[in-house]
Scaffold this motif. Structure first.
Motif, short mmCIF file in Angstrom:
data_model
loop_
_atom_site.label_atom_id
_atom_site.label_comp_id
_atom_site.label_asym_id
_atom_site.label_seq_id
_atom_site.Cartn_x
_atom_site.Cartn_y
_atom_site.Cartn_z
N GLN A 81 0.83 -1.20 0.00
CA GLN A 81 0.00 0.00 0.00
C GLN A 81 0.87 1.26 0.00
N GLU A 82 1.97 1.19 0.73
CA GLU A 82 2.88 2.34 0.80
C GLU A 82 3.55 2.59 -0.55
N ARG A 83 3.92 1.53 -1.28
CA ARG A 83 4.56 1.67 -2.59
C ARG A 83 3.66 2.39 -3.59
N GLN A 84 2.36 2.25 -3.43
CA GLN A 84 1.43 2.88 -4.35
C GLN A 84 1.47 4.40 -4.27
N LYS A 85 1.99 4.93 -3.17
CA LYS A 85 2.05 6.38 -2.98
C LYS A 85 3.42 6.96 -3.31
N ILE A 86 4.39 6.10 -3.63
CA ILE A 86 5.73 6.60 -3.94
C ILE A 86 5.71 7.33 -5.27
N LEU A 116 14.04 20.16 -14.28
CA LEU A 116 13.66 19.21 -13.24
C LEU A 116 13.69 17.83 -13.89
N VAL A 117 14.50 16.93 -13.35
CA VAL A 117 14.57 15.56 -13.84
C VAL A 117 13.96 14.66 -12.79
N THR A 118 12.87 13.99 -13.15
CA THR A 118 12.27 13.01 -12.24
C THR A 118 12.81 11.64 -12.63
N THR A 119 13.22 10.86 -11.63
CA THR A 119 13.83 9.56 -11.89
C THR A 119 13.07 8.47 -11.15
N GLY A 120 13.15 7.25 -11.67
CA GLY A 120 12.45 6.16 -11.00
C GLY A 120 12.85 4.79 -11.50
N ASP A 121 12.51 3.79 -10.72
CA ASP A 121 12.76 2.40 -11.04
C ASP A 121 11.53 1.62 -10.59
N ARG A 122 10.73 1.16 -11.56
CA ARG A 122 9.48 0.48 -11.21
C ARG A 122 9.74 -0.81 -10.45
N ALA A 123 10.73 -1.58 -10.91
CA ALA A 123 11.01 -2.87 -10.28
C ALA A 123 11.47 -2.70 -8.84
N ALA A 124 12.29 -1.67 -8.59
CA ALA A 124 12.80 -1.42 -7.24
C ALA A 124 11.80 -0.65 -6.39
N GLY A 125 10.79 -0.06 -7.04
CA GLY A 125 9.78 0.69 -6.30
C GLY A 125 10.31 1.96 -5.68
N LYS A 126 11.14 2.70 -6.44
CA LYS A 126 11.71 3.93 -5.89
C LYS A 126 11.69 5.05 -6.91
N ASP A 130 4.59 8.58 -10.59
CA ASP A 130 4.74 7.46 -9.68
C ASP A 130 5.59 6.38 -10.33
N THR A 131 5.84 5.30 -9.60
CA THR A 131 6.77 4.27 -10.11
C THR A 131 6.27 3.62 -11.39
N GLY A 132 4.95 3.55 -11.58
CA GLY A 132 4.40 2.92 -12.77
C GLY A 132 4.78 3.62 -14.05
N LYS A 133 5.08 4.92 -13.97
CA LYS A 133 5.45 5.67 -15.17
C LYS A 133 6.89 5.42 -15.61
N PHE A 134 7.63 4.70 -14.78
CA PHE A 134 9.04 4.44 -15.10
C PHE A 134 9.25 2.99 -15.58
N SER A 135 8.22 2.43 -16.20
CA SER A 135 8.35 1.06 -16.70
C SER A 135 9.19 0.98 -17.97
#
Length: 352
Positions: free
Chosen positions: A250-255, A309-319, A269-274
């Motif tokens: 549930q917490e990962r859904q808000k990252i 502004l650079v937004t970064t993410g890793d869907r698999a790692a959830g960050k 959110d993390t889903g956009k970094f697939s």
């Protein structure tokens, strides 16, 4: 040859060697730098003269191209000369001990390290994890809390593996200091500095205040030597936000990675970094942040100016993370910028 004559020759040799290292070496660098500056000025003058003459547009264009090439070469020669014989300004020194300074503001306990001049831990004693212990914002083993990088030759060079000198409130730090801010000592200033052989230098100054979730950050650079001909710099939050709740799913859904550029608000959110690890948003940067369900790490520049502004993410790692990038406009020799960093709960009063 008697012993006295041999000793005289040896002393003479040492004096000549010292003269070469301490006097002639620096003088040669000054001469090369002056010649480079003269080449740049001549190239610019030739370009202006060619344009003013007009007539043959092709010759004017060739003169401008030649001027740009000569200027580029001159700057490169000056930078290479200034840094020749010195270690890589960005490289880590094997065997250098890592030193950590801990500062307790009463609301957060921040650990800063000389490795990268970064934040390695942020604990919030007013909030407890379900499993016990204070909430931690930096994931275990992660690095890159308020990291610094330089753009050079089309690539980003990070200082995350580079070691800095540390001082606390103007005095050298040995490492291991634990400072509890109080009425008698309401502020602590931690200065990280690194200087190169070619006159280049980088400083990161953190000021933490009693009773605050906030840290003031000042970045200062002298763009000589290894920092000459650099294109820009970035201040980033790379580690993401640690999970602290019992229901991790549930917490990962808000990252998410957040920010405002111009009139636009961004939330990824993390889903956009697939399919990609980053999104770039150009314009006037107001702030950037990474958040979990209840907590947030944010950086707000002291002056809103054009950047990315650079937004970064890793869907698999959830960050997720973020970076504020700024070009060096006008090729300044000295850069000094200020930021405010917030590490705490997503509550309206402290966020104001």
């Amino acid at each position: 040859m008697d012993k006295r004559s041999f000793l005289a020759i040896a002393v003479t040799f040492v004096i000549l060697l010292a003269w070469q290292i301490l006097y002639l070496g620096p003088r040669q660098k000054e001469v090369i730098a002056r010649r480079s500056a003269a080449m740049v000025e001549k190239a610019r003058a030739d370009s202006i003269a060619a344009v003013e003459r007009g007539g043959d547009g092709k010759r004017a264009e060739e003169a401008q191209t030649g001027a740009a090439d000569a200027a580029d070469s001159a700057y490169k020669d000056a930078a290479d000369s200034a840094s020749s014989g010195s270690p890589d300004f960005f490289a880590a020194e094997p065997g250098t001990p890592e030193k950590t300074i801990t500062i307790d503001t009463g609301r957060m306990i921040v650990a800063l390290t000389n490795r990268g001049a970064e934040i390695s831990s942020v604990r919030l004693p007013g909030f407890e994890r379900p499993a016990g212990g204070a909430v931690e914002l930096v994931p275990e083993g992660a690095r890159g809390g308020i990291s610094l990088a330089i753009e050079k030759d089309g690539a980003w060079k990070s200082f995350s593996e580079t070691f800095f000198e540390i001082s606390i409130n103007g005095k050298p730090a040995a490492g291991g200091e634990e400072i509890l801010l109080s009425e008698s000592e309401p502020k602590a200033e931690v200065l990280f500095s690194r200087k190169g052989a070619g006159g280049e230098s980088v400083e990161k100054r953190f000021v933490l205040s009693r009773g605050a979730y906030e840290a003031e950050l000042t970045v200062t650079m002298e763009r000589n030597g290894a920092l000459a001909r650099t294109a820009g710099y970035a201040v980033s939050w790379e580690p993401g936000i640690a999970l602290n709740e019992k229901n991790a799913k549930q917490e990962r859904q808000k990252i998410a990675s957040l920010g405002r550029v111009g009139d636009e608000f961004y939330k990824e959110d993390t889903g956009k970094f697939s399919k990609t690890g980053m999104f770039e948003h150009d314009g006037t940067v107001f702030w950037g942040a990474a958040r979990s369900r209840y907590f947030i790490s944010a950086v707000i520049p002291g002056a809103q100016r054009s950047g990315t502004l650079v937004t970064t993410g890793d869907r698999a790692a959830g960050k997720t993370g973020f970076s504020l990038r700024y070009p060096f406009r006008g090729d300044p020799e000295r850069v000094e910028d200020s930021f405010r960093c917030y590490f705490g709960p997503q509550e309206m009063d402290p966020l104001k």
